[in-house]
Design an enzyme around this catalytic site. Structure first.
Site, PDB file in Angstrom:
ATOM      1  N   THR B  96       0.858  -1.183   0.000  1.00 53.16           N
ATOM      2  CA  THR B  96       0.000   0.000   0.000  1.00 53.16           C
ATOM      3  C   THR B  96       0.893   1.230   0.000  1.00 53.16           C
ATOM      4  O   THR B  96       1.661   1.440   0.931  1.00 53.16           O
ATOM      5  CB  THR B  96      -0.902  -0.001   1.249  1.00 53.16           C
ATOM      6  OG1 THR B  96      -1.724  -1.166   1.216  1.00 53.16           O
ATOM      7  CG2 THR B  96      -1.782   1.243   1.295  1.00 53.16           C
ATOM      8  N   LYS B 172      -6.875   1.284  -3.561  1.00 55.97           N
ATOM      9  CA  LYS B 172      -6.482   0.615  -2.315  1.00 55.97           C
ATOM     10  C   LYS B 172      -6.599   1.576  -1.137  1.00 55.97           C
ATOM     11  O   LYS B 172      -7.089   1.196  -0.061  1.00 55.97           O
ATOM     12  CB  LYS B 172      -5.050   0.085  -2.419  1.00 55.97           C
ATOM     13  CG  LYS B 172      -4.512  -0.620  -1.151  1.00 55.97           C
ATOM     14  CD  LYS B 172      -5.192  -1.945  -0.880  1.00 55.97           C
ATOM     15  CE  LYS B 172      -4.905  -2.546   0.485  1.00 55.97           C
ATOM     16  NZ  LYS B 172      -3.546  -3.022   0.688  1.00 55.97           N
ATOM     17  N   LYS B 240      -0.191   2.885   9.892  1.00 54.29           N
ATOM     18  CA  LYS B 240       0.505   2.987   8.609  1.00 54.29           C
ATOM     19  C   LYS B 240      -0.468   3.320   7.479  1.00 54.29           C
ATOM     20  O   LYS B 240      -0.320   4.342   6.786  1.00 54.29           O
ATOM     21  CB  LYS B 240       1.221   1.670   8.308  1.00 54.29           C
ATOM     22  CG  LYS B 240       1.916   1.619   6.964  1.00 54.29           C
ATOM     23  CD  LYS B 240       2.630   0.290   6.737  1.00 54.29           C
ATOM     24  CE  LYS B 240       1.710  -0.843   6.339  1.00 54.29           C
ATOM     25  NZ  LYS B 240       1.132  -0.707   4.978  1.00 54.29           N
TER      26      LYS B 240
END
Lengths: 298, 298
Positions: B96, B172, B240
């Site tokens: 990602t 995403k 994150k």
């Protein structure tokens, strides 16, 4: 077994509920402060008579109003119905209310010899009209038994959440917390995607097949893609329902940061004139703040 | 058609991806900074040889590392692989990362004659190992063609999101925004319910059948009911990934209040020592703040 039923409150949910009760063969009265809704329902086969005249004959009084104050006014206001109901009849209280309010109403009904079913509803106006609501119900076995013909006529699923009034309203509050947060999250994600070149159409096609999906996203994202804000459920529901959630949470000293953030977005939608639009219009707040144009906007 | 594939990064996702590539009949090398993972994969039939030795023979290099800096180090670090790859081979970048990073990597690969597929993955370690991932992919037709044997072996669904690197990473990011918010919302709603007498068991039974449900709720709520925080996906993923979302959003001057609120809850979970637990452990933050005991807690 058919019952004598009154539905008090013929809004988008109550009208459909009254239709479903009638269609199942119950003698069904419909009452509302709006005389047009009452005469429209009479025209469809609703039973005649004023509320005071028929109150003593009723088996079930379903209260499908907006909130706790309206519920209390119907039940115990200056012309409240509970005092006129026969012993063993049941009040089915369908509004989203604080659990503590439900417990208090049950106690007062009980004093009058009337059963009380704490029975918030979920599913929207289409399911109300087709008799396929979800009802999150709690109350004594006698309350469930007295309400059964009404529940059978109006609900596809009745969650029986125990004997204590308040449990139904608690589950409804939990569900509304999630539903409201998920609508705002859908709007946030869709408009965020637009800043990164993901069109609303692509969003609505891809995300329902991914781990980021929710029931509300699948239901509401197509409204934005279509630019259609016809209110199936309006923006103004959410300041009310998330407000109830946060009031209850505050009483329990429970911090609910996502709920609070979602409420702010719905308030911004309502405050900027979108209160009567479909709740998917909360996306307009995000779009406006980011300088984006949603589908159908000029 | 079988390919020569290297999977770089044999963590919970990469290891399963390497197994799936191998099982489909591809010559598959596995590389990791952890020599145990490498020798375990060799023992399962992984192809031999050091990365520098085999780099020039590879058709597909799948980079399944944690984030953008690790991806860049693998591709263009002091011993970067792109310089050693043959013309027409493809880098499949699965971490990602910000869309802008993906565009930059594609440009640099292109200068070296190597294709680049922006291909973030979704689905968790079980689906990685069974070859049933969802891959949100974008890139040139040549990149898709070169990556096809890898995609066929590892994915159940490949969303083909256009020719521009970055579109996969954008989708995403949108999905992670929703997934992270939905996990935190599930935790908020479940613990809020506990303050109102709704048990986690009842929550997990009723809400999946209501409008308040989400994919993440259905997947994660049972972890809390079971008191099982074995990390399928850990708390530390979310500071994150939601951090990436908020960085991108900030660059686009996009305010994302629900994402920001969810991030704070995951930070509180990570900061209080829960980072390596399953991400459902964010519920422990809510429970602690409200003086509640979750299932399995003393």
């Amino acid at each position: 077994m058919s019952s004598k039923i009154a539905v008090i409150g013929l809004g988008s949910m109550g009208y459909g509920i009254a239709q479903s009760a009638l269609r199942a063969g119950n003698t069904t009265h419909g009452f509302d402060i709006n005389p047009d809704a009452v005469s429209r329902f009479s025209g469809e086969g609703g039973a005649p008579g004023g509320l005071s005249d028929v109150a003593g004959t009723l088996d079930v009084v379903a209260v499908v109003v907006l909130n706790a104050p309206q519920t209390e006014a119907v039940l115990f206001g200056s012309d409240g119905i509970v005092a006129k109901m026969k012993a063993g009849a049941v009040v089915v209280a369908c509004a989203t209310v604080p659990p503590e309010f439900a417990r208090r109403m049950e106690a007062r009904c009980s004093e009058a010899g009337v059963h009380y079913l704490d029975a918030p509803i979920s599913g929207g106006s289409v399911k109300a009209a087709s008799g396929k609501l979800s009802i999150m119900a709690s109350g004594k076995a006698e309350a469930f038994a007295a309400a059964r013909p009404f529940l059978d006529a109006t609900a596809e699923t009745v969650f029986e959440l125990g004997e204590a009034a308040g449990a139904g309203s608690a589950m409804k509050a939990v569900n509304q917390l999630l539903a409201g947060v998920h609508i705002a999250a859908m709007a946030e994600a869709m408009t965020f995607g637009m800043t990164q070149g993901v069109s609303p159409e692509t969003f609505a096609k891809v995300i329902p097949r991914c781990a980021g999906s929710s029931w509300m996203l699948e239901n509401r994202a197509p409204h934005i893609v279509a630019g259609d804000y016809t209110p199936h459920s309006s923006v103004d529901i959410w300041p009310k329902d998330l407000g109830i959630v946060l009031d209850i949470a505050k009483s329990a000293k429970f911090g609910a940061p996502l709920t609070a953030a979602a409420l702010q977005q719905f308030l911004a939608a309502s405050g900027s004139g979108l209160g009567a639009e479909d709740d998917a219009a909360v996306a307009k707040v995000y779009a406006r703040n980011a300088g984006l144009k949603l589908p159908g906007e000029g």
